[in-house]
Design a protein around this motif. Structure first.
Motif, mmCIF file in Angstrom:
data_model
loop_
_atom_site.group_PDB
_atom_site.id
_atom_site.type_symbol
_atom_site.label_atom_id
_atom_site.label_comp_id
_atom_site.label_asym_id
_atom_site.label_seq_id
_atom_site.Cartn_x
_atom_site.Cartn_y
_atom_site.Cartn_z
ATOM 1 N N GLN A 76 0.826 -1.205 0.000
ATOM 2 C CA GLN A 76 0.000 0.000 0.000
ATOM 3 C C GLN A 76 0.862 1.258 0.000
ATOM 4 O O GLN A 76 0.526 2.251 -0.656
ATOM 5 C CB GLN A 76 -0.937 -0.007 1.209
ATOM 6 N N VAL A 77 1.963 1.246 0.741
ATOM 7 C CA VAL A 77 2.859 2.398 0.746
ATOM 8 C C VAL A 77 3.507 2.561 -0.636
ATOM 9 O O VAL A 77 3.633 3.688 -1.155
ATOM 10 C CB VAL A 77 3.926 2.255 1.844
ATOM 11 N N GLN A 78 3.893 1.445 -1.243
ATOM 12 C CA GLN A 78 4.475 1.513 -2.577
ATOM 13 C C GLN A 78 3.475 2.062 -3.593
ATOM 14 O O GLN A 78 3.838 2.845 -4.483
ATOM 15 C CB GLN A 78 4.953 0.123 -3.001
ATOM 16 N N SER A 79 2.221 1.666 -3.454
ATOM 17 C CA SER A 79 1.185 2.182 -4.360
ATOM 18 C C SER A 79 1.033 3.693 -4.203
ATOM 19 O O SER A 79 0.846 4.425 -5.187
ATOM 20 C CB SER A 79 -0.160 1.498 -4.072
ATOM 21 N N LEU A 80 1.121 4.170 -2.948
ATOM 22 C CA LEU A 80 1.028 5.601 -2.694
ATOM 23 C C LEU A 80 2.229 6.330 -3.297
ATOM 24 O O LEU A 80 2.097 7.422 -3.869
ATOM 25 C CB LEU A 80 0.949 5.849 -1.182
ATOM 26 N N GLU A 81 3.409 5.714 -3.187
ATOM 27 C CA GLU A 81 4.607 6.313 -3.779
ATOM 28 C C GLU A 81 4.488 6.374 -5.307
ATOM 29 O O GLU A 81 4.906 7.361 -5.938
ATOM 30 C CB GLU A 81 5.845 5.510 -3.361
ATOM 31 N N GLU A 82 3.918 5.322 -5.895
ATOM 32 C CA GLU A 82 3.717 5.316 -7.340
ATOM 33 C C GLU A 82 2.730 6.416 -7.753
ATOM 34 O O GLU A 82 2.898 7.065 -8.784
ATOM 35 C CB GLU A 82 3.202 3.955 -7.801
ATOM 36 N N TYR A 83 1.711 6.618 -6.943
ATOM 37 C CA TYR A 83 0.710 7.643 -7.255
ATOM 38 C C TYR A 83 1.348 9.031 -7.273
ATOM 39 O O TYR A 83 1.098 9.839 -8.177
ATOM 40 C CB TYR A 83 -0.417 7.585 -6.216
ATOM 41 N N PHE A 84 2.192 9.306 -6.255
ATOM 42 C CA PHE A 84 2.825 10.617 -6.180
ATOM 43 C C PHE A 84 4.085 10.711 -7.044
ATOM 44 O O PHE A 84 4.603 11.808 -7.280
ATOM 45 C CB PHE A 84 3.179 10.958 -4.735
ATOM 46 N N GLY A 85 4.613 9.574 -7.462
ATOM 47 C CA GLY A 85 5.814 9.575 -8.287
ATOM 48 C C GLY A 85 7.069 9.944 -7.524
ATOM 49 O O GLY A 85 8.009 10.514 -8.104
ATOM 50 N N THR A 86 7.098 9.633 -6.228
ATOM 51 C CA THR A 86 8.268 9.956 -5.408
ATOM 52 C C THR A 86 8.328 9.026 -4.209
ATOM 53 O O THR A 86 7.312 8.459 -3.794
ATOM 54 C CB THR A 86 8.216 11.419 -4.922
ATOM 55 N N LYS A 87 9.509 8.851 -3.653
ATOM 56 C CA LYS A 87 9.666 8.038 -2.458
ATOM 57 C C LYS A 87 9.197 8.808 -1.221
ATOM 58 O O LYS A 87 9.494 9.996 -1.065
ATOM 59 C CB LYS A 87 11.138 7.644 -2.278
ATOM 60 N N LEU A 88 8.475 8.106 -0.367
ATOM 61 C CA LEU A 88 8.002 8.702 0.888
ATOM 62 C C LEU A 88 8.872 8.298 2.066
ATOM 63 O O LEU A 88 8.863 8.962 3.104
ATOM 64 C CB LEU A 88 6.548 8.293 1.147
ATOM 65 N N PHE A 89 9.624 7.197 1.908
ATOM 66 C CA PHE A 89 10.535 6.721 2.951
ATOM 67 C C PHE A 89 11.882 6.375 2.335
ATOM 68 O O PHE A 89 11.958 5.894 1.202
ATOM 69 C CB PHE A 89 9.992 5.460 3.647
ATOM 70 N N HIS A 90 12.939 6.621 3.103
ATOM 71 C CA HIS A 90 14.260 6.087 2.777
ATOM 72 C C HIS A 90 14.428 4.821 3.605
ATOM 73 O O HIS A 90 14.353 4.850 4.836
ATOM 74 C CB HIS A 90 15.356 7.090 3.118
ATOM 75 N N ARG A 91 14.637 3.689 2.931
ATOM 76 C CA ARG A 91 14.705 2.403 3.600
ATOM 77 C C ARG A 91 16.145 1.917 3.673
ATOM 78 O O ARG A 91 16.907 2.059 2.724
ATOM 79 C CB ARG A 91 13.855 1.364 2.870
ATOM 80 N N SER A 92 16.493 1.329 4.817
ATOM 81 C CA SER A 92 17.774 0.639 4.962
ATOM 82 C C SER A 92 17.497 -0.682 5.672
ATOM 83 O O SER A 92 16.352 -0.968 6.035
ATOM 84 C CB SER A 92 18.774 1.485 5.759
ATOM 85 N N THR A 93 18.515 -1.484 5.905
ATOM 86 C CA THR A 93 18.302 -2.786 6.542
ATOM 87 C C THR A 93 17.888 -2.638 7.997
ATOM 88 O O THR A 93 17.244 -3.523 8.562
ATOM 89 C CB THR A 93 19.586 -3.638 6.470
ATOM 90 N N LYS A 94 18.245 -1.545 8.644
ATOM 91 C CA LYS A 94 17.977 -1.388 10.069
ATOM 92 C C LYS A 94 16.842 -0.414 10.385
ATOM 93 O O LYS A 94 16.221 -0.497 11.435
ATOM 94 C CB LYS A 94 19.240 -0.923 10.792
ATOM 95 N N ARG A 95 16.545 0.526 9.487
ATOM 96 C CA ARG A 95 15.579 1.566 9.844
ATOM 97 C C ARG A 95 14.966 2.177 8.600
ATOM 98 O O ARG A 95 15.447 1.963 7.479
ATOM 99 C CB ARG A 95 16.247 2.655 10.680
ATOM 100 N N ILE A 96 13.901 2.914 8.809
ATOM 101 C CA ILE A 96 13.323 3.714 7.731
ATOM 102 C C ILE A 96 13.244 5.156 8.213
ATOM 103 O O ILE A 96 13.113 5.426 9.413
ATOM 104 C CB ILE A 96 11.925 3.211 7.326
ATOM 105 N N GLU A 97 13.352 6.062 7.275
ATOM 106 C CA GLU A 97 13.226 7.486 7.573
ATOM 107 C C GLU A 97 12.335 8.133 6.531
ATOM 108 O O GLU A 97 12.339 7.737 5.362
ATOM 109 C CB GLU A 97 14.603 8.170 7.564
ATOM 110 N N LEU A 98 11.578 9.127 6.974
ATOM 111 C CA LEU A 98 10.753 9.872 6.031
ATOM 112 C C LEU A 98 11.630 10.647 5.049
ATOM 113 O O LEU A 98 12.642 11.241 5.437
ATOM 114 C CB LEU A 98 9.855 10.853 6.785
ATOM 115 N N SER A 99 11.241 10.636 3.788
ATOM 116 C CA SER A 99 11.895 11.492 2.803
ATOM 117 C C SER A 99 11.347 12.908 2.945
ATOM 118 O O SER A 99 10.425 13.164 3.735
ATOM 119 C CB SER A 99 11.605 10.965 1.390
ATOM 120 N N GLU A 100 11.871 13.820 2.189
ATOM 121 C CA GLU A 100 11.353 15.196 2.231
ATOM 122 C C GLU A 100 9.883 15.218 1.822
ATOM 123 O O GLU A 100 9.061 15.910 2.441
ATOM 124 C CB GLU A 100 12.174 16.095 1.300
ATOM 125 N N ALA A 101 9.537 14.420 0.811
ATOM 126 C CA ALA A 101 8.138 14.335 0.376
ATOM 127 C C ALA A 101 7.272 13.714 1.474
ATOM 128 O O ALA A 101 6.138 14.144 1.707
ATOM 129 C CB ALA A 101 8.032 13.515 -0.907
#
Length: 303
Positions: free
Chosen positions: A37-62
């Protein structure tokens, strides 16, 4: 694909919880479903909403930019359900809740009757357990919401006062204190007390009120501590001591003249009952309807 509220709710919960797994648990979803669902939302806006790593996630500017809009949409949905709950008299479903002992045994049954007449197609399932157990079951998603007699402090829990209550000094009929009219608090300390157990909401309110009035609760002659209001009432009726209880819990005994209220001049035992539920949860419409009923009706006519 159209933008929808469900995806915004999932996005906000992921951001709030800090992980997809924690959001999945809070939303009763699988982690892959949340991710999709988050990926679908990112596709809708055409931008990443989270920066993902193996240990954590962080909100992107968007993602940070989207947060207040997502929160506004959640609050708008809650307000919409509250507004519409006034008109859902043919609503069907199950109202599932937990209630702490005094509220569940003595107050809520008097409110469920008129609520049931107004909303006859809602079935009610209520657990009467202590506040700690209610909080645990809400956090485990085993209960939608609870009504408790102590202010719960938890970062994931929304808390709202729904009803005022007053505790009174309760004595058996014929007790010497009934002949004195209004008394001072020190006078009651001359007599043995039967009280609810340590840790109960009733006991906590009593201690706090005495402390605020400058009275040492340790000076009370406690001869018995019991785990239920019913047991306390029975002990007082038997002449084993006096007590401090919610007046709502002794309404029947007062009407029969078995117990009496003695007014105290220099201390009041006031408390509130609260509704509690998870901040990340959108309550079912049956629960929203019941909480609206509690907020907007004159409950004193039934209590």
């Amino acid at each position: 694909m159209a933008l929808n509220f469900h995806q915004l709710h999932i996005f906000y919960t992921v951001a709030e919880k800090g992980s997809f797994s924690a959001a999945a648990a809070a939303l009763h979803m699988t982690q892959p479903a949340v991710t999709m669902q988050v990926q679908s939302l990112e596709e809708y806006f055409g931008t990443k909403l989270f920066h993902r790593s193996t240990k954590r996630i962080e909100l992107s500017e968007a993602g940070r930019e989207l947060i207040p809009y997502a929160l506004n949409s959640i609050n708008l949905m809650k307000d919409t359900e509250v507004a519409m709950s006034k008109f859902t008299h043919m609503l069907q479903g199950r109202l599932q809740l937990g209630a702490s002992l005094t509220f569940g045994e003595y107050i809520l049954p008097r409110l469920l009757g008129p609520f049931g007449k107004e909303y006859p197609n809602i079935s009610i399932q209520m657990k009467v357990i202590n506040t700690t157990q209610i909080l645990e079951e809400i956090l485990k998603h085993q209960l939608n919401f609870g009504l408790v007699e102590a202010a719960v402090q938890h970062p994931d829990i929304h808390i709202e006062p729904v009803l005022n209550d007053e505790l009174k000094l309760i004595v058996p009929a014929g007790h010497p204190l009934t002949e004195q009219g209004i008394i001072k608090a020190e006078q009651m300390l001359e007599y043995p007390f039967v009280l609810r157990e340590q840790g109960s909401g009733t006991r906590q309110v009593m201690h706090e009120a005495l402390q605020q009035a400058g009275i040492d609760a340790g000076a009370m002659k406690i001869v018995m501590e019991l785990g239920s209001t019913g047991a306390v009432k029975s002990a007082v009726e038997a002449g084993l001591g006096i007590t401090i209880l919610s007046q709502s819990s002794v309404k029947h005994e007062l009407a029969l003249g078995i117990l009496r209220v003695v007014e105290i001049e220099d201390v009041q035992f006031m408390r509130k009952f609260y509704s509690i539920y998870l901040k990340s949860t959108l309550l079912p419409i049956s629960a929203v309807t019941f909480l609206t009923f509690l907020r907007e009706r004159d409950l004193s006519q039934w209590l």
